[in-house]
Write a protein that holds these residues in place. Structure first.
Motif, PDB file in Angstrom:
ATOM      1  N   THR A   1      60.095 -71.057  37.755  1.00  0.00           N
ATOM      2  CA  THR A   1      60.008 -69.680  38.247  1.00  0.00           C
ATOM      3  C   THR A   1      58.533 -69.308  38.360  1.00  0.00           C
ATOM      4  OG1 THR A   1      61.959 -69.240  36.945  1.00  0.00           O
ATOM      5  CG2 THR A   1      60.786 -67.336  37.771  1.00  0.00           C
ATOM      6  N   PRO A   2      58.075 -69.041  39.566  1.00  0.00           N
ATOM      7  CA  PRO A   2      56.622 -68.875  39.720  1.00  0.00           C
ATOM      8  C   PRO A   2      56.114 -67.482  39.339  1.00  0.00           C
ATOM      9  CG  PRO A   2      57.694 -68.725  41.851  1.00  0.00           C
ATOM     10  CD  PRO A   2      58.778 -68.926  40.854  1.00  0.00           C
ATOM     11  N   LEU A   3      56.604 -66.915  38.212  1.00  0.00           N
ATOM     12  CA  LEU A   3      56.116 -65.588  37.812  1.00  0.00           C
ATOM     13  C   LEU A   3      54.724 -65.730  37.202  1.00  0.00           C
ATOM     14  CD1 LEU A   3      56.852 -62.552  37.529  1.00  0.00           C
ATOM     15  CD2 LEU A   3      57.606 -63.077  35.197  1.00  0.00           C
ATOM     16  N   ARG A   4      53.780 -64.916  37.697  1.00  0.00           N
ATOM     17  CA  ARG A   4      52.390 -65.018  37.248  1.00  0.00           C
ATOM     18  C   ARG A   4      51.961 -63.836  36.385  1.00  0.00           C
ATOM     19  NH1 ARG A   4      52.814 -69.219  38.454  1.00  0.00           N
ATOM     20  NH2 ARG A   4      52.369 -70.397  40.338  1.00  0.00           N
ATOM     21  N   ARG A   5      52.594 -62.684  36.648  1.00  0.00           N
ATOM     22  CA  ARG A   5      52.093 -61.449  36.030  1.00  0.00           C
ATOM     23  C   ARG A   5      53.206 -60.771  35.235  1.00  0.00           C
ATOM     24  NH1 ARG A   5      50.253 -62.300  40.959  1.00  0.00           N
ATOM     25  NH2 ARG A   5      48.011 -62.116  41.344  1.00  0.00           N
ATOM     26  N   VAL A   6      52.819 -59.794  34.438  1.00  0.00           N
ATOM     27  CA  VAL A   6      53.815 -58.935  33.799  1.00  0.00           C
ATOM     28  C   VAL A   6      54.500 -58.142  34.916  1.00  0.00           C
ATOM     29  CG1 VAL A   6      54.175 -57.003  32.205  1.00  0.00           C
ATOM     30  CG2 VAL A   6      52.420 -58.730  31.701  1.00  0.00           C
ATOM     31  N   ALA A   7      55.819 -58.025  34.837  1.00  0.00           N
ATOM     32  CA  ALA A   7      56.579 -57.272  35.835  1.00  0.00           C
ATOM     33  C   ALA A   7      57.348 -56.170  35.124  1.00  0.00           C
ATOM     34  CB  ALA A   7      57.535 -58.205  36.576  1.00  0.00           C
ATOM     35  N   VAL A   8      57.042 -54.923  35.493  1.00  0.00           N
ATOM     36  CA  VAL A   8      57.661 -53.771  34.836  1.00  0.00           C
ATOM     37  C   VAL A   8      58.531 -53.082  35.871  1.00  0.00           C
ATOM     38  CG1 VAL A   8      57.219 -51.708  33.460  1.00  0.00           C
ATOM     39  CG2 VAL A   8      55.535 -53.557  33.473  1.00  0.00           C
ATOM     40  N   GLY A   9      59.819 -53.450  35.872  1.00  0.00           N
ATOM     41  CA  GLY A   9      60.730 -52.969  36.908  1.00  0.00           C
ATOM     42  C   GLY A   9      61.600 -51.837  36.401  1.00  0.00           C
ATOM     43  N   PRO A  10      62.620 -51.463  37.196  1.00  0.00           N
ATOM     44  CA  PRO A  10      63.451 -50.311  36.858  1.00  0.00           C
ATOM     45  C   PRO A  10      64.159 -50.425  35.502  1.00  0.00           C
ATOM     46  CG  PRO A  10      63.780 -50.908  39.136  1.00  0.00           C
ATOM     47  CD  PRO A  10      62.893 -51.963  38.545  1.00  0.00           C
TER      48      PRO A  10
END
Ligand SMILES: Cc1cc2nc3c(=O)[nH]c(=O)nc-3n(C[C@H](O)[C@H](O)[C@H](O)COP(=O)(O)OP(=O)(O)OC[C@H]3O[C@@H](n4cnc5c(N)ncnc54)[C@H](O)[C@@H]3O)c2cc1C
Length: 372
Positions: free
Chosen positions: A242-251
């Motif tokens: 999974t190419p997630l690079r950053r913190v992700a702050v979603g709903p």
């Protein structure tokens, strides 16, 4: 402090979490003879079970926002100084759905406030984000995604290890695996630390950085440090491409990479489960969390939750750090806070400044005496 500053001052630091280790490193570097006392192992407390998102997002008032921002910068200095690689300062994505739901309440107002204060924040369309962060997918009702540049995350265990190693090898600090069970001394001056092993340690001062146990240590000397405790869970996925690079702050979800292709996931629901709660990968809350995560990161489809982590959160009664001398006795100094991963780098520097200068201006508003 004497004319020699901290040179030769015997300081016991209780607790080897992010805060205690940053303090131990900076105090020993300033010449103090530091002994760190840790009942379990370094990082075993909240620091090893934290989301470890470095942020100043939604932190008010402005002084407190500035302190968090300063600390994120000082984390970079600390990592460079220790030649480490635990810090990722790639920024964080923040977005809300059409109902305005986000991990941070009232996202647009918070973004406006931060921009007015000088934060570097850029707005992107979902299509533009896709080109930069292909791991993320957005619902049709999302029109704007904010990249907050001065945020990131870190691997606390690696930072703690480096801080203690350098404090020991270069500055002669000692680390004891023992439990502090008593503090005392003559005429209202604490000069002896009693350990569960039966050992006693003579000291010039004690720094209490015991996270959620700080109030218990204050009780040992008859003082009161007002802290509220709560608990939060995270799920960690199995390694996946999974190419997630950053913190992700979603709903409804917060996510970040966790090394080796793993993703660390939290939702409002699981981040606020109570003390007695026990959840596994099969618990309904975690099944819901995994489904939400797959909507946000389609590459996670079919990737199992590998482990759960539980953290004990300490929040001072008014939400702000408590840093400074005990108000009744001499020789006892507290350093306890929420957001202690973010704040640890600045606290290390500020506490040394506080002890050397006889009072840091930045810390003046965070004294234990405000609760008297
Ligand atoms: C679910 C969750 C999510 C979080 N997310 C974030 C985030 O994204 N960003 C952020 O900045 N912060 C976050 N935090 C908060 C942050 O993790 C903590 O503020 C920080 O880890 C506290 O560090 P510390 O060194 O003060 O305490 P700890 O890491 O708890 O260290 C205290 C140490 O003291 C030791 N100890 C206790 N009593 C004694 C004794 N009597 N004798 C000897 N040793 C003792 C313990 O074993 C422990 O190792 C989160 C917290 C939780 C729970």
């Amino acid at each position: 402090m004497s004319d020699r500053g901290l040179a030769g001052t015997a300081i016991a630091v209780i607790g080897a979490g992010a805060v205690g280790c940053a303090l131990a490193y900076r105090l020993s570097q300033a010449g103090a003879r530091v002994t760190v006392i840790e009942t379990a192992y370094p990082g075993a407390g909240t620091s090893g079970n934290s989301f470890a998102w470095l942020n100043a997002f939604g932190k008010e008032p402005r002084d407190y926002w500035r302190l968090n921002l300063r600390s994120i910068r000082e984390h970079q200095d600390l990592q460079d100084e220790l030649n480490g690689s635990w810090l990722v300062r790639s920024g964080a994505w923040h977005w809300a759905d059409a109902d305005g739901a986000n991990y941070t309440p009232n996202l647009p107002a918070t973004v406006r406030q931060l921009l007015a204060w000088g934060s570097r924040i850029d707005a992107y369309s979902p299509a533009e984000v896709k080109a930069i962060e292909p791991a993320l997918a957005f619902g049709p009702d999302v029109s704007e995604v904010f990249l907050v540049h001065n945020e990131g995350w870190l691997q606390a265990a690696l930072m703690i290890q480096a801080l203690l190693t350098r404090a020991k090898e270069q500055y002669g600090a000692e680390v004891l695996r023992d439990e502090v069970i008593g503090l005392d001394g003559p005429n209202g001056v604490v000069d002896t630390v009693h350990l569960a092993s039966g050992a006693r340690l003579g000291v010039d001062m004690v720094v209490v950085a015991a996270g959620p146990r700080t109030a218990d240590i204050a009780t040992l000397v008859g003082s009161h440090i007002p802290l509220e405790l709560s608990y939060g869970f995270f799920a960690v996925t199995a390694p996946a491409p999974t190419p997630l690079r950053r913190v992700a702050v979603g709903p409804r979800l917060i996510a970040r990479p966790d090394g080796g292709g793993r993703v660390l996931l939290g939702s409002e629901e699981v981040l606020s489960l109570g003390r007695g709660a026990s959840v596994t990968a099969d618990s309904p809350e975690i099944v819901r969390l995994a489904a939400q995560a797959q909507n946000m990161m389609p590459d996670l489809a079919g990737v199992p939750v590998e482990a759960m982590r539980k953290g004990e959160r300490v929040v001072p009664a008014d939400g702000y750090p408590i840093v400074g001398w005990d108000t009744r006795l001499d020789g006892v100094y507290y350093a306890v806070t929420h957001s202690g991963i973010t704040l640890s780098a600045a606290l290390g520097n500020l506490v040394v400044e506080d002890l050397l200068s006889g009072g840091s201006d930045v810390l003046a508003q965070y004294r234990p005496s405000r609760f008297n």
